[in-house]
Motif scaffolding. Structure first.
Motif, PDB file in Angstrom:
ATOM      1  N   ALA A   1       0.889  -1.156   0.044  1.00 22.89           N
ATOM      2  CA  ALA A   1       0.023   0.025   0.020  1.00 22.89           C
ATOM      3  C   ALA A   1       0.879   1.383   0.087  1.00 22.89           C
ATOM      4  CB  ALA A   1      -0.973   0.015   1.236  1.00 22.89           C
ATOM      5  N   LEU A   2       1.873   1.137   0.790  1.00 26.82           N
ATOM      6  CA  LEU A   2       2.871   2.329   0.675  1.00 26.82           C
ATOM      7  C   LEU A   2       3.442   2.695  -0.429  1.00 26.82           C
ATOM      8  CD1 LEU A   2       4.650   2.079   4.063  1.00 26.82           C
ATOM      9  CD2 LEU A   2       3.787   4.234   3.258  1.00 26.82           C
ATOM     10  N   MET A   3       3.700   1.736  -1.319  1.00 28.24           N
ATOM     11  CA  MET A   3       4.312   1.786  -2.753  1.00 28.24           C
ATOM     12  C   MET A   3       3.288   2.422  -3.626  1.00 28.24           C
ATOM     13  SD  MET A   3       7.459   1.285  -1.925  1.00 28.24           S
ATOM     14  CE  MET A   3       7.170   1.292  -0.274  1.00 28.24           C
TER      15      MET A   3
ATOM     16  N   ILE B   1      10.793   4.389   3.307  1.00 32.38           N
ATOM     17  CA  ILE B   1      10.434   3.113   3.495  1.00 32.38           C
ATOM     18  C   ILE B   1      10.920   2.165   2.460  1.00 32.38           C
ATOM     19  CG2 ILE B   1       8.532   1.691   3.998  1.00 32.38           C
ATOM     20  CD1 ILE B   1       7.185   4.366   5.147  1.00 32.38           C
ATOM     21  N   ARG B   2      10.886   2.889   1.105  1.00 33.79           N
ATOM     22  CA  ARG B   2      11.011   1.719   0.028  1.00 33.79           C
ATOM     23  C   ARG B   2      12.572   1.336   0.097  1.00 33.79           C
ATOM     24  NH1 ARG B   2       9.664   5.340  -3.627  1.00 33.79           N
ATOM     25  NH2 ARG B   2      11.934   6.006  -4.183  1.00 33.79           N
ATOM     26  N   ARG B   3      13.557   2.278   0.448  1.00 33.08           N
ATOM     27  CA  ARG B   3      15.051   1.977   0.687  1.00 33.08           C
ATOM     28  C   ARG B   3      15.272   1.053   1.826  1.00 33.08           C
ATOM     29  NH1 ARG B   3      18.009   7.948  -0.691  1.00 33.08           N
ATOM     30  NH2 ARG B   3      17.678   7.602  -3.013  1.00 33.08           N
TER      31      ARG B   3
ATOM     32  N   PHE C   1      10.402  -5.546  -2.682  1.00 29.13           N
ATOM     33  CA  PHE C   1       9.814  -5.408  -4.047  1.00 29.13           C
ATOM     34  C   PHE C   1      11.006  -5.650  -5.194  1.00 29.13           C
ATOM     35  CE2 PHE C   1       7.951  -2.751  -0.920  1.00 29.13           C
ATOM     36  CZ  PHE C   1       6.655  -3.204  -0.942  1.00 29.13           C
ATOM     37  N   ARG C   2      12.132  -5.972  -4.783  1.00 31.34           N
ATOM     38  CA  ARG C   2      13.330  -5.804  -5.905  1.00 31.34           C
ATOM     39  C   ARG C   2      13.545  -4.612  -6.226  1.00 31.34           C
ATOM     40  NH1 ARG C   2      12.389 -11.842  -8.842  1.00 31.34           N
ATOM     41  NH2 ARG C   2      12.787 -13.170  -7.084  1.00 31.34           N
ATOM     42  N   ALA C   3      13.367  -3.372  -5.686  1.00 30.57           N
ATOM     43  CA  ALA C   3      13.280  -1.994  -6.255  1.00 30.57           C
ATOM     44  C   ALA C   3      14.623  -1.852  -6.602  1.00 30.57           C
ATOM     45  CB  ALA C   3      12.730  -1.295  -5.276  1.00 30.57           C
TER      46      ALA C   3
ATOM     47  N   LEU D   1      12.341   4.731 -11.251  1.00 26.99           N
ATOM     48  CA  LEU D   1      12.054   3.890 -10.188  1.00 26.99           C
ATOM     49  C   LEU D   1      11.362   2.300 -10.887  1.00 26.99           C
ATOM     50  CD1 LEU D   1      11.785   2.799  -7.201  1.00 26.99           C
ATOM     51  CD2 LEU D   1       9.623   4.114  -7.164  1.00 26.99           C
ATOM     52  N   GLN D   2      11.718   1.089 -10.515  1.00 23.40           N
ATOM     53  CA  GLN D   2      11.153  -0.378 -10.780  1.00 23.40           C
ATOM     54  C   GLN D   2      10.838  -1.007  -9.690  1.00 23.40           C
ATOM     55  OE1 GLN D   2      13.510  -1.974 -13.961  1.00 23.40           O
ATOM     56  NE2 GLN D   2      12.478  -0.899 -15.457  1.00 23.40           N
ATOM     57  N   ILE D   3       9.616  -1.362  -9.624  1.00 25.86           N
ATOM     58  CA  ILE D   3       9.281  -2.111  -8.390  1.00 25.86           C
ATOM     59  C   ILE D   3       8.804  -3.344  -9.087  1.00 25.86           C
ATOM     60  CG2 ILE D   3       7.579  -2.153  -6.577  1.00 25.86           C
ATOM     61  CD1 ILE D   3       7.748   0.819  -5.841  1.00 25.86           C
ATOM     62  N   HIS D   4       8.827  -4.484  -8.354  1.00 28.37           N
ATOM     63  CA  HIS D   4       8.358  -5.809  -8.931  1.00 28.37           C
ATOM     64  C   HIS D   4       7.550  -6.483  -7.944  1.00 28.37           C
ATOM     65  CE1 HIS D   4      11.349  -5.978 -12.116  1.00 28.37           C
ATOM     66  NE2 HIS D   4      12.195  -5.253 -11.391  1.00 28.37           N
ATOM     67  N   ASP D   5       6.606  -7.073  -8.389  1.00 25.06           N
ATOM     68  CA  ASP D   5       5.641  -7.903  -7.340  1.00 25.06           C
ATOM     69  C   ASP D   5       6.305  -9.369  -7.498  1.00 25.06           C
ATOM     70  OD1 ASP D   5       3.573  -9.307  -6.083  1.00 25.06           O
ATOM     71  OD2 ASP D   5       2.083  -8.291  -7.101  1.00 25.06           O
ATOM     72  N   VAL D   6       7.048  -9.398  -6.284  1.00 24.61           N
ATOM     73  CA  VAL D   6       7.877 -10.703  -6.393  1.00 24.61           C
ATOM     74  C   VAL D   6       6.785 -11.888  -6.402  1.00 24.61           C
ATOM     75  CG1 VAL D   6       9.392 -12.100  -5.070  1.00 24.61           C
ATOM     76  CG2 VAL D   6       9.543  -9.555  -5.133  1.00 24.61           C
ATOM     77  N   ILE D   7       5.939 -11.938  -5.548  1.00 24.49           N
ATOM     78  CA  ILE D   7       5.119 -13.066  -5.371  1.00 24.49           C
ATOM     79  C   ILE D   7       4.314 -13.278  -6.783  1.00 24.49           C
ATOM     80  CG2 ILE D   7       2.700 -13.939  -4.323  1.00 24.49           C
ATOM     81  CD1 ILE D   7       3.527 -12.538  -1.791  1.00 24.49           C
TER      82      ILE D   7
END
Length: 672
Positions: free
Chosen positions: A293-295, A587-589, A596-598, A617-623
C-alpha cells in the motif's frame, strides 16, 4: 415465523429487486433510485431483526429448511450467534452502500450493468452466512463470487478491468474448489452434508489438518491472505466505488466467517501447532499488505492493499485464539477471538468510509492517481474531514475504533508467556512485532494518502474545478465516521455484544465491560491493563481546544495567510510539492530491495545542458513473478501440447476412457 425465515424472505426480496432492475434496464436512469432505495430498505429491515436477536439473552438458534437443493437433504439454514454478528456486518454495509449509491449511482455511465447484480451480491453474502449445510454454502458462495465478478467487469472495455475480472474469476474458482474438497473431507464417506452432522462426527487429526489447509486456501483466497491476494488489488479498484466498499469491507468478512465456521465450529478441538500456520500467514499478510500500500499512488489500489493488511491482523488474532483454545486457556482465547471479531467490524466501518471518500474524489475529479490530485481540502471540505477520520481510524490511533481492536490483539499477544509450547512462546512475540510494524507503517501510509490527496496545491486543472459530493454520499460517510468514533470511545458495548459469539465457540467470554467504572474496558483483570476511550477523547478535545485558545489569545494577534507548500519559494509551482513516491522513498529504501526488488536510477544532465533530470524507479511484485507467472506459463505449455487430444479418432477416445476407468478402479481398490 422464525427469524431465519424472515431473513430468507429478505434474501428473496433482494433477488426480486435484481429481477426488477433487469426489467428497468430498458429505460436507463429510471431505476437507480428505486433499486438502491429497495436494497436500503431491505437491509435496514434485516438489521432491525438482527438487533432484536442480539438483545435477547441467551441467543437461541433459529433454523429453516427449504425443499430445494440435494434430493432427500434439502437446503438448511441456521441463525446463531456467529451468523447473527456477520449478518449485521453484511446488512449494515449493504445499507450504507445503498445510501451512498443513491447519489453516486447517478454518475455511473453504465447503470444497467450494476443495478441487477448489486442486490444479487447482497443476497449471495446473506445466503452464505445463513447456510447450514455444505451444498447450500458452496452454492451460495459461488453465487456471491459470480455476482461480484459481474460488478468487477462493469467497465469491461478497459483492458485492466477485463484482466482484473479474469484473475478474480480464476482465483474464485480455485477457492471454491478448495472449499469443496474441505467439505468433502468433513462429510466423510457417509455424505453427511449438514453442519450438524459434521459437528457430531468429529474428524480425525489427519483429516482436520487437511481441512485447515484447504480452508486457508479457500477462505484465504477470498479474504486476501498472502500469497493468495493477487486478485484483490486488481478487482477492488476496477469495481464502482460503493461496490469496492462492499467487496473490501464486507465480502472479505464473509470469507473470515467461513474460516471461523469451519475451523472453530465444525473441526472440534484444535491442535497447538495448527495455530502457528495461521499466525505465520496472518503476520506475513499484515506486513506485506501495508508495504505494498505504501508503494501505491493509485488511491483505490492503496485502499485495496490496506485491506490485505487488516485481514492479516484478523487472522493473527484468530491464530492466537486457536493457540489459547488448544491449551485450555479460555479467557485468553475469548480475548483473542473478540479482538478478531471487533477488528472485522471496525474494518467494515472505516474501509467502507475510505472507499466512499475515494469514490467522491473520483467523481469530482475523474482521477485516482494521487500524483494528479492535491488541495481538495478547500474544494471538498466535508469529504476531506470524513476521509481524515477514516485515515486516523485505520491507522489505529485513539480515540477511534481501530485502536481498540488492535489494542485487544496486543493484549492477547501479552498472554503468550503462559503458553506451554516453546514454539508458540517464540512465535507469538515475533508476530506481535510484525503487528506493531504494520501499525506504524499504516500510520505512515495514510499520512501519505490524506496529505497527497487533500493537502497542498492542486496539481491538475481537474482538481481546480472539483466539487463537493452529493448529500446521500455525505450522509453515508458521516454515519460511518460517527460509528468509527462511537466504537472507539464506547467499545464496551461492542465487546459485550460479541460475548454470545465467544461463548458459543470458546465456551468463555471477556469480563462484562459495562460493569466497569467510567466505561473502561478490562481485557483480563484490572491489575493487568485497562483502557478508557471516553476519557482519552475528552482529554484530546480539552487539550486541543485549550491549545487553540492559547495560541489565538496570547500569541501574535497578526494573522497571515499564504499559499500552501511554499517549500522556501515565494511562488512555488505545484510540481515542487511532495509526491507519494517521494514520501515513500525512505521506507522503500529500507524494505524495497528485499520485498519489491526495487531499483532506482537518476539521469542527470551534464553541466551546461538544459535537459531535465530524470528519476527512474522499478518495483516488482515478487509473489506474482515467482509464483503465478510460472504457473501460468506451465499451463500454457500443457494446453499447447495437449491440444491435439481434440482431434483423436473415436477408437483412441474409447481407449483413453477405458484406461482412466482402470485407474479409478485401482484407486478405489487401494483406498484405505
Amino acid at each position: 415465523m422464525s427469524d431465519a425465515a424472515v431473513l430468507l424472505w429478505g434474501v428473496a426480496s433482494l433477488l426480486g429487486t435484481a429481477v426488477l432492475a433487469i426489467a428497468l434496464s430498458r429505460t436507463p436512469g429510471s431505476g437507480t433510485r428505486l433499486v438502491y432505495g429497495l436494497t436500503l430498505g431491505i437491509s435496514a429491515t434485516a438489521l432491525l431483526v438482527l438487533a432484536g436477536r442480539m438483545l435477547e439473552a441467551p441467543v437461541t438458534p433459529s433454523t429453516a429448511v427449504l425443499p430445494v437443493g440435494l434430493p432427500w437433504v434439502g437446503a438448511h439454514f441456521r441463525l446463531d450467534a456467529l451468523s447473527t454478528f456477520f449478518l449485521v456486518v453484511i446488512n449494515f454495509g449493504g445499507a450504507m452502500a445503498s445510501l451512498y449509491g443513491l447519489g453516486y449511482g447517478s454518475h455511473e455511465p453504465s447503470p444497467h450493468r450494476v443495478l441487477p447484480f448489486f442486490p444479487a451480491f447482497l443476497a449471495g453474502m446473506n445466503l452464505v452466512v445463513l447456510a447450514d449445510d455444505a451444498f447450500t454454502f458452496l452454492l451460495s458462495w459461488e453465487f456471491m463470487s459470480l455476482s461480484s465478478w459481474a460488478l468487477v467487469i462493469v467497465h469491461h472495455r478497459e483492458r485492466e478491468n477485463a484482466r482484473a475480472g479474469y484473475i478474480y474469476l480464476v482465483m474464485a474458482s480455485f477457492g471454491t474448489l478448495a472449499l469443496l474438497l474441505a467439505f468433502g473431507l468433513l462429510s466423510g464417506p457417509g455424505g453427511n452434508y449438514t453442519f450438524e452432522a459434521m459437528r457430531a462426527a468429529g474428524p480425525t487429526p489427519l483429516v482436520a489438518t487437511f481441512v485447515l489447509a484447504l480452508m486457508l486456501l479457500g477462505a484465504g483466497s477470498k479474504a486476501g491472505l498472502v500469497p493468495l491476494h493477487v486478485w484483490l488489488p486488481l478487482a477492488h479498484p476496477a469495481a464502482p466505488s460503493h461496490v469496492s466498499a462492499l467487496m473490501s469491507g464486507v465480502m472479505t468478512k464473509v470469507a473470515v466467517y467461513g474460516f471461523i465456521r469451519v475451523v472453530f465450529d465444525l473441526l472440534g478441538e484444535p491442535t497447538w501447532w495448527s495455530s502457528t500456520i495461521v499466525l505465520f500467514f496472518g503476520g506475513l499478510t499484515a506486513v506485506l499488505g501495508i508495504l505494498y500500500a505504501l508503494m501505491e499512488k493509485d488511491l483505490k489500489r492503496l485502499l485495496a492493499y490496506s485491506t490485505i493488511e487488516n485481514i492479516g491482523v484478523i487472522f493473527v488474532s484468530l491464530g492466537l485464539a486457536l493457540a489459547f483454545k488448544a491449551n485450555a486457556m479460555p479467557s485468553a482465547a475469548a480475548l483473542a477471538l473478540t479482538a478478531a471479531l471487533f477488528h472485522a467490524l471496525n474494518h467494515s466501518f472505516f474501509k467502507s468510509l475510505l472507499f466512499f471518500g475515494a469514490g467522491a474524489v473520483l467523481t469530482a475529479t475523474g482521477e485516482r492517481d494521487m500524483e494528479k490530485l492535491g488541495g481538495l481540502i478547500h474544494r471538498m471540505p466535508q469529504t476531506s474531514f470524513v476521509f481524515l477520520v477514516g485515515c486516523v481510524a485505520i491507522s489505529s490511533l485513539p480515540p477511534f475504533n481501530g485502536f481498540v481492536s488492535e489494542w485487544l490483539a496486543f493484549q492477547a499477544v501479552l498472554q503468550s508467556p503462559d503458553l506451554p509450547q516453546w514454539g508458540l512462546k517464540v512465535m507469538v512475540p515475533a508476530v506481535g512485532g510484525l503487528l506493531a510494524l504494520s501499525a506504524a507503517l499504516a500510520a505512515a501510509c495514510f499520512v501519505k494518502a490524506f496529505g497527497i490527496t487533500f493537502l497542498g496545491r492542486p496539481r491538475t486543472s481537474a482538481v481546480e474545478h472539483a466539487h463537493e459530493a452529493d448529500r446521500y454520499s455525505l450522509a453515508a460517510m458521516f454515519i460511518l465516521a460517527a460509528l468509527c468514533l462511537l466504537a472507539g470511545i464506547l467499545p464496551g458495548f461492542v465487546i459485550d455484544g460479541l460475548s454470545p459469539v465467544t461463548l458459543s465457540l470458546i465456551g468463555s467470554r471477556m469480563p462484562v465491560q459495562m460493569a466497569q467504572p467510567w466505561l473502561s474496558i478490562v481485557p483480563i483483570a484490572e491489575s493487568r491493563s485497562s483502557y478508557n476511550g471516553l476519557l482519552v477523547f475528552v482529554f484530546i478535545a480539552i487539550s486541543a481546544s485549550a491549545a487553540v485558545y492559547v495560541i489565538h489569545r496570547f500569541a501574535s494577534h497578526a494573522l497571515r495567510r499564504g499559499p500552501a507548500w511554499g517549500c522556501g519559494f515565494a511562488d512555488a509551482v505545484p510540481g515542487s510539492q511532495y509526491t507519494g513516491v517521494s514520501f515513500a522513498q525512505p521506507i522503500r529504501r529500507v524494505f524495497g530491495a528485499f520485498v519489491f526488488r526495487a531499483t532506482e536510477s537518476v539521469e542527470m544532465p551534464a553541466p551546461g545542458e538544459t535537459g531535465p533530470a530524470r528519476f527512474n524507479l522499478q518495483i516488482h511484485d515478487v509473489i506474482w513473478e515467482t509464483l503465478y507467472l510460472p504457473i501460468g506459463k506451465a499451463l500454457d505449455f500443457a494446453t499447447d501440447h495437449l491440444n491435439h487430444l481434440q482431434f483423436l479418432t473415436i477408437r483412441r477416445y474409447l481407449t483413453l476412457v477405458f484406461l482412466f476407468l482402470i485407474v479409478l478402479l485401482l484407486v478405489l481398490a487401494l483406498w484405505p
